[in-house]
Design an enzyme around this catalytic site. Structure first.
Site, short mmCIF file in Angstrom:
data_model
loop_
_atom_site.label_atom_id
_atom_site.label_comp_id
_atom_site.label_asym_id
_atom_site.label_seq_id
_atom_site.Cartn_x
_atom_site.Cartn_y
_atom_site.Cartn_z
N HIS A 191 65.75 -107.29 6.51
CA HIS A 191 64.54 -106.61 6.06
C HIS A 191 64.83 -105.47 5.07
CE1 HIS A 191 60.55 -104.99 6.13
NE2 HIS A 191 60.96 -103.85 6.63
N SER A 216 57.41 -103.41 3.18
CA SER A 216 57.29 -103.08 4.59
C SER A 216 55.98 -102.32 4.85
CB SER A 216 58.52 -102.29 5.03
OG SER A 216 58.63 -102.23 6.42
N ASP A 227 65.15 -111.80 6.53
CA ASP A 227 64.29 -110.80 7.18
C ASP A 227 63.75 -111.36 8.50
OD1 ASP A 227 62.38 -108.91 7.89
OD2 ASP A 227 61.58 -108.70 5.86
N1 LIG Z 1 64.55 -98.75 6.64
C1 LIG Z 1 63.16 -98.44 6.45
C2 LIG Z 1 62.29 -99.10 7.46
C3 LIG Z 1 62.06 -100.51 7.22
O1 LIG Z 1 60.89 -100.73 6.56
C4 LIG Z 1 62.89 -96.98 6.62
O2 LIG Z 1 63.66 -96.32 7.29
O3 LIG Z 1 61.86 -96.54 6.11
#
Ligand SMILES: N[C@@H](CCO)C(=O)O
Ligand SMILES: CC(=O)SCCNC(=O)CCNC(=O)[C@H](O)C(C)(C)COP(=O)(O)OP(=O)(O)OC[C@H]1O[C@@H](n2cnc3c(N)ncnc32)[C@H](O)[C@@H]1OP(=O)(O)O
Length: 341
Positions: free
Chosen positions: A317, A134, A288
């Protein structure tokens, strides 16, 4: 595990502003070997922190693929985050007051510049692996494009070459929720908490999937007037983030994410990706909806010799945080001597 603070030299941001007296919080695990070639650098995502053993269990830690018994593992908190690096909550050296919503605009390249300064301070000239998912993958890619000679291996999961209009729109919807909270504009500690709660509930829609919600949050057949499971789940997830994160940091980091574009000033994305010198594994997650497989294929198509794999997950994701057994499987394939660059 102790957290260290590195005081940055003045940082000229992409926006043209200078961030003075800033610092980066970081942690390390394990020991550097004699050849100093066992470094694993982990880049974290939006709301995580330098404590990678706490948020990537099953992948990093004793008995995991990246075991501190074998590797020198580094994870640094990003600028703008409320987990120890300089953030909107810190005092502006010029005024002595926190900048809150007036914190300088950050870009992914600024986040990378801060961590590159830390890397130099630590004297790490050969990084065996840089890994991130991410927003963490965006940093890892940006860094690998900037420094083709530095990383032996690059592992990116559920990320992209440029943050998409779809992703920016999700982020803007979340910022609208935060900005609609009057305590955000007032600029005070804890300002924007109600907005942040709503923002996280919006974000969850992009981090999970239709089937993840239907499988885990469908009400019993006889349900009518009581609160719906999906409703309490959304509220709970919002509360959970408010308890550990900050709205000003959230806005700063989501804006940074929106700036991500490897091709900016480099003749476009294919040309930028062709600069990557590291052996690369690109992992996409089938469910995703935020960073779809098409974005992973784009990365793999243009990074020389990249290995591409799809991780079949129902988690959407956030599978990059949760599917550590499958990620381990692909890492074993990637590092097997039979996979040539
Ligand atoms: N669930 C992740 C965000 C997605 O990349 C976070 O809270 O960092
Ligand atoms: C100090 C720190 O926390 S450091 C930072 C940690 N976080 C990070 O690093 C960011 C990355 N991590 C994440 O984004 C998340 O933790 C993830 C994606 C890995 C996992 O998310 P989770 O919220 O644990 O998973 P999931 O979506 O399955 O939700 C489970 C939670 O919702 C609760 N829940 C499930 N259904 C419902 C419902 N219908 N109503 C209310 N609550 C519900 C569960 O009881 C559980 O609660 P718990 O977290 O208190 O145990």
């Amino acid at each position: 595990m102790k957290e260290y603070i590195f005081n940055l030299p003045d940082l000229l941001l992409e926006s043209g502003e200078t961030l003075a007296s800033a610092h980066v919080a970081y942690r390390t695990w394990g020991q550097l070997n004699a050849d100093r070639d066992n470094v694993v650098w982990v880049c974290h995502a939006l709301t995580a922190n330098a404590d990678v053993l706490s948020w990537w269990p099953g992948l990093v830690g004793p008995g995991c693929y990246f075991d501190p018994a074998d590797w020198f593992i580094v994870c640094a908190n990003v600028l703008g985050s409320c987990y120890g690096s300089t953030s909107p909550l810190d005092a502006d050296p010029a005024t002595g007051q926190p900048r809150y919503q007036h914190f300088p605009r950050l870009s992914i390249r600024d986040l990378v510049a801060a961590h590159e300064a830390l890397r130099q301070e630590l004297g790490l000239e050969d990084i065996h692996t840089i890994i991130g998912g991410s927003l963490g993958g965006q940093q890892a890619l940006e860094w690998a494009v900037q420094r083709p000679d530095l990383f032996d291996n690059l592992v990116v999961i559920a990320t992209n070459a440029r943050h998409s209009a779809w992703g920016i729109a999700f982020n803007e919807a979340q910022r609208l929720a935060i900005e609609a909270d009057p305590t955000y504009a007032a600029g005070q500690p804890g300002g924007g908490d109600d907005g942040l709660r709503a923002a996280r509930a919006i974000a969850l829609l992009s981090y999970r999937s239709y089937s993840a919600y239907v499988d885990s949050q469908t009400d019993p057949e006889d349900h009518l007037l009581r609160e719906h499971r999906a409703s309490t789940y959304q509220r709970y997830q919002g509360d959970k983030l408010v308890a550990r994160f900050d709205a000003y940091s959230y806005v700063a980091l989501s804006r940074a994410m929106d700036t991500h574009n490897l091709g900016r000033g480099r003749g476009g994305i294919p040309a930028a990706l062709r600069r990557v010198g590291a052996r690369t594994l690109v992992l996409g997650i089938t469910s995703d909806v935020l960073f779809p497989l098409s974005e992973q294929r784009e990365l793999a198509n243009h990074i020389p010799g990249a290995m591409y794999a799809e991780l079949d997950s129902r988690y959407g994701h956030d599978g990059f945080l949760l599917e550590t057994s499958a990620i381990t499987h692909f890492l074993e394939l990637f590092y097997a001597p039979t996979f040539a660059h």
